[in-house]
Design a protein around this motif. Sequence first.
Motif, mmCIF file in Angstrom:
data_model
loop_
_atom_site.group_PDB
_atom_site.id
_atom_site.type_symbol
_atom_site.label_atom_id
_atom_site.label_comp_id
_atom_site.label_asym_id
_atom_site.label_seq_id
_atom_site.Cartn_x
_atom_site.Cartn_y
_atom_site.Cartn_z
ATOM 1 N N LEU A 141 0.816 -1.213 0.000
ATOM 2 C CA LEU A 141 0.000 0.000 0.000
ATOM 3 C C LEU A 141 0.849 1.263 0.000
ATOM 4 C CD1 LEU A 141 -1.918 -2.276 1.358
ATOM 5 C CD2 LEU A 141 -3.273 -0.301 2.013
ATOM 6 N N VAL A 142 2.099 1.142 0.411
ATOM 7 C CA VAL A 142 2.982 2.296 0.588
ATOM 8 C C VAL A 142 4.352 1.971 0.002
ATOM 9 C CG1 VAL A 142 4.207 3.630 2.364
ATOM 10 C CG2 VAL A 142 1.791 3.127 2.657
ATOM 11 N N LYS A 143 4.984 3.002 -0.572
ATOM 12 C CA LYS A 143 6.381 2.905 -1.023
ATOM 13 C C LYS A 143 7.185 3.952 -0.273
ATOM 14 C CE LYS A 143 6.834 0.801 -5.337
ATOM 15 N NZ LYS A 143 7.852 0.627 -6.274
ATOM 16 N N ARG A 144 8.402 3.570 0.093
ATOM 17 C CA ARG A 144 9.326 4.501 0.746
ATOM 18 C C ARG A 144 10.220 5.146 -0.285
ATOM 19 N NH1 ARG A 144 13.285 1.995 4.818
ATOM 20 N NH2 ARG A 144 13.124 0.305 3.336
ATOM 21 N N HIS A 145 10.494 6.439 -0.098
ATOM 22 C CA HIS A 145 11.425 7.162 -0.968
ATOM 23 C C HIS A 145 12.360 7.957 -0.068
ATOM 24 C CE1 HIS A 145 8.866 6.338 -4.445
ATOM 25 N NE2 HIS A 145 7.838 6.714 -3.703
ATOM 26 N N ALA A 146 13.661 7.787 -0.264
ATOM 27 C CA ALA A 146 14.632 8.541 0.528
ATOM 28 C C ALA A 146 14.602 10.002 0.096
ATOM 29 C CB ALA A 146 16.024 7.965 0.357
ATOM 30 N N TYR A 147 14.528 10.905 1.067
ATOM 31 C CA TYR A 147 14.613 12.336 0.753
ATOM 32 C C TYR A 147 15.874 12.953 1.358
ATOM 33 C CZ TYR A 147 12.777 13.519 5.430
ATOM 34 O OH TYR A 147 12.590 13.653 6.782
ATOM 35 N N SER A 148 16.577 12.190 2.190
ATOM 36 C CA SER A 148 17.841 12.648 2.761
ATOM 37 C C SER A 148 18.753 11.443 2.933
ATOM 38 C CB SER A 148 17.591 13.312 4.126
ATOM 39 O OG SER A 148 18.810 13.594 4.766
ATOM 40 N N LYS A 149 20.012 11.607 2.541
ATOM 41 C CA LYS A 149 20.966 10.500 2.680
ATOM 42 C C LYS A 149 21.735 10.584 3.989
ATOM 43 C CE LYS A 149 21.280 9.543 -2.117
ATOM 44 N NZ LYS A 149 21.454 8.353 -2.831
ATOM 45 N N ARG A 150 21.954 11.803 4.491
ATOM 46 C CA ARG A 150 22.676 11.997 5.742
ATOM 47 C C ARG A 150 21.955 13.009 6.594
ATOM 48 N NH1 ARG A 150 28.674 10.945 6.203
ATOM 49 N NH2 ARG A 150 28.834 9.102 4.948
#
Length: 141
Positions: free
Chosen positions: A69-78
Amino acid sequence: MMKTMKVNAADQTLCPVARAESIVGDRWTVLTLRELFIGMHRFEQIQAQTGATPQMIAARLKKLEADGLVKRHAYSKRPLRHEYHLTEKGEAFYPVIMALRAWGETWCKSPKEGRAATYTHLACGKPAGLGPVCESCGEPL
């Protein structure tokens, strides 16, 4: 020695209500989905608006992701931080959220309280009402 597998009771039934409830049938999951539908995509936003503990939201987001139902997306690497977005399967839950909202507004409040929130129909720019069609223009929400 035989290894035993945990059997999910919902998998043992043909009942679609029981199967759906096994995925979205808890308060914190439904409230997490509510927040995603209104545009809250970051963990801290979801946690703050639901009032759930961080552990509860983390567990629900992980399960929603595992259930598609949900996908994760990185918006910050550090530091590594993620946003959560609904998939097509998640978006398909929208009529259920709207039905719960309408039922709650109708049956779970005093008429003196008024609506908790007024939704605007993006297509016509006017109040949407409780759905499933816009109370202003009559088009489906």
